[in-house]
Scaffold this motif. Structure first.
Motif, mmCIF file in Angstrom:
data_model
loop_
_atom_site.group_PDB
_atom_site.id
_atom_site.type_symbol
_atom_site.label_atom_id
_atom_site.label_comp_id
_atom_site.label_asym_id
_atom_site.label_seq_id
_atom_site.Cartn_x
_atom_site.Cartn_y
_atom_site.Cartn_z
ATOM 1 N N SER A 104 69.167 42.822 -87.875
ATOM 2 C CA SER A 104 69.886 43.325 -86.707
ATOM 3 C C SER A 104 70.221 44.809 -86.833
ATOM 4 N N ALA A 105 69.928 45.554 -85.768
ATOM 5 C CA ALA A 105 70.397 46.937 -85.616
ATOM 6 C C ALA A 105 70.013 47.834 -86.775
ATOM 7 N N ILE A 180 60.915 36.990 -89.932
ATOM 8 C CA ILE A 180 61.877 38.021 -89.565
ATOM 9 C C ILE A 180 62.029 38.065 -88.051
ATOM 10 N N VAL A 181 63.251 37.950 -87.579
ATOM 11 C CA VAL A 181 63.574 38.086 -86.160
ATOM 12 C C VAL A 181 64.368 39.385 -86.004
ATOM 13 N N VAL A 182 63.780 40.362 -85.347
ATOM 14 C CA VAL A 182 64.407 41.670 -85.173
ATOM 15 C C VAL A 182 65.286 41.635 -83.927
ATOM 16 N N SER A 205 55.965 35.357 -90.008
ATOM 17 C CA SER A 205 55.950 35.849 -88.629
ATOM 18 C C SER A 205 57.104 36.813 -88.355
ATOM 19 N N THR A 206 56.928 37.625 -87.331
ATOM 20 C CA THR A 206 58.017 38.465 -86.829
ATOM 21 C C THR A 206 58.097 38.313 -85.319
ATOM 22 N N GLU A 207 59.295 38.440 -84.803
ATOM 23 C CA GLU A 207 59.505 38.477 -83.361
ATOM 24 C C GLU A 207 60.693 39.371 -83.071
ATOM 25 N N THR A 208 60.832 39.773 -81.816
ATOM 26 C CA THR A 208 61.866 40.734 -81.445
ATOM 27 C C THR A 208 62.722 40.190 -80.312
ATOM 28 N N ARG A 209 64.034 40.421 -80.423
ATOM 29 C CA ARG A 209 64.973 40.037 -79.376
ATOM 30 C C ARG A 209 65.807 41.261 -78.990
ATOM 31 N N LEU A 210 65.756 41.623 -77.715
ATOM 32 C CA LEU A 210 66.497 42.766 -77.206
ATOM 33 C C LEU A 210 67.769 42.302 -76.521
ATOM 34 N N PRO A 223 76.850 34.917 -76.555
ATOM 35 C CA PRO A 223 76.082 33.759 -76.077
ATOM 36 C C PRO A 223 74.579 33.909 -76.288
ATOM 37 N N GLY A 224 74.045 35.106 -76.037
ATOM 38 C CA GLY A 224 72.620 35.325 -76.219
ATOM 39 C C GLY A 224 72.198 35.226 -77.669
ATOM 40 N N LEU A 225 73.038 35.725 -78.569
ATOM 41 C CA LEU A 225 72.723 35.631 -79.990
ATOM 42 C C LEU A 225 72.785 34.192 -80.477
#
Length: 238
Positions: A104-105, A180-182, A205-210, A223-225
């Protein structure tokens, strides 16, 4: 079903208490464990660590009590500490292993820029506060106006930036077997290229969450996290 452990690692100058709103919102199938590095929160009497190896060493007793797989949510500095921790456990063949790192961040280590020419431990209070602001963090005026809080905060920030500096100087090519989830705020300072480089630090795997917001986007996006963390756990067991 046994709850899945989630170790939460705080940002530079922070403590485990930062995650309180997120911890309270997590569902029963997630067992949160928000950890303080030495010198913070419940460990405030301990001497702050200044290297990445010391930071990982300080966490081993806690994670060794976990019997099986767990995940890590590392915010800012905590993302690098989480990566180093996951890799250390894999190297030593520990019974407890990180299966997902929520980074995160923070920039992917390969593309991260060292903010100091020399050691962060030799900076003045004014310099460390300026670097903190440029890095996306911020300090309340209450801290800046209180001499004792100001000095202690500066000391902790120097130690934390030293941990980050030691990681980037010696371990930025660390690779883990964990997914890894960014996670990051759209108004943070990191470029898309820097965030994409997290993929170079895993064989999985990697994926991204904005999320909307800046460096401390968590506060506005609980809530989104929760949905992201719980959804990842659900996908892992199905």
């Amino acid at each position: 079903m046994t709850p899945h452990p989630l170790v939460l690692l705080h940002h530079a100058g922070g403590s485990a208490a930062y995650f309180d709103p997120l911890v309270k919102a997590l569902p029963p199938e997630i067992a949160p464990l928000a950890v303080d590095l030495p010198g913070r929160g419940r460990r405030w009497r301990e001497t702050p660590v200044t290297t990445i190896d010391e930071a990982v060493d300080s966490l081993l007793e806690t994670v060794s009590a976990i019997d099986g797989p767990f995940s890590v949510f590392g915010h800012s500095l905590g993302a690098y500490v989480g990566l180093a921790l996951a890799a250390r456990l894999e190297e030593t063949g520990a019974r407890s292993q990180c299966v997902t790192l929520f980074a995160s961040a923070n920039s992917g280590p390969r593309g991260a820029v060292l903010p100091f020419e020399g050691s962060p431990l030799t900076t003045t209070d004014e310099e460390i506060f300026e670097i903190t602001a440029k890095s996306g963090g911020g300090l309340s005026q209450q801290i800046l106006d209180h001499p004792q809080l100001r000095r202690r905060t500066a000391d902790l920030l120097r130690a934390d930036f030293s941990v980050s500096q030691s990681f980037l100087s010696r371990q930025r090519r660390t690779v883990t077997e964990a997914d890894i989830v960014v996670c990051y705020g759209t108004d943070d300072i990191f470029t898309a290229e820097q965030l994409d480089q997290w993929r170079l630090n895993t064989t999985a795997s990697t994926e991204t969450r904005l999320f909307p917001g800046g460096h401390f986007y968590i506060e506005q996006n609980v809530p989104g996290l929760v949905e992201t963390i719980a959804g990842r756990q659900h996908a892992r067991v199905t």
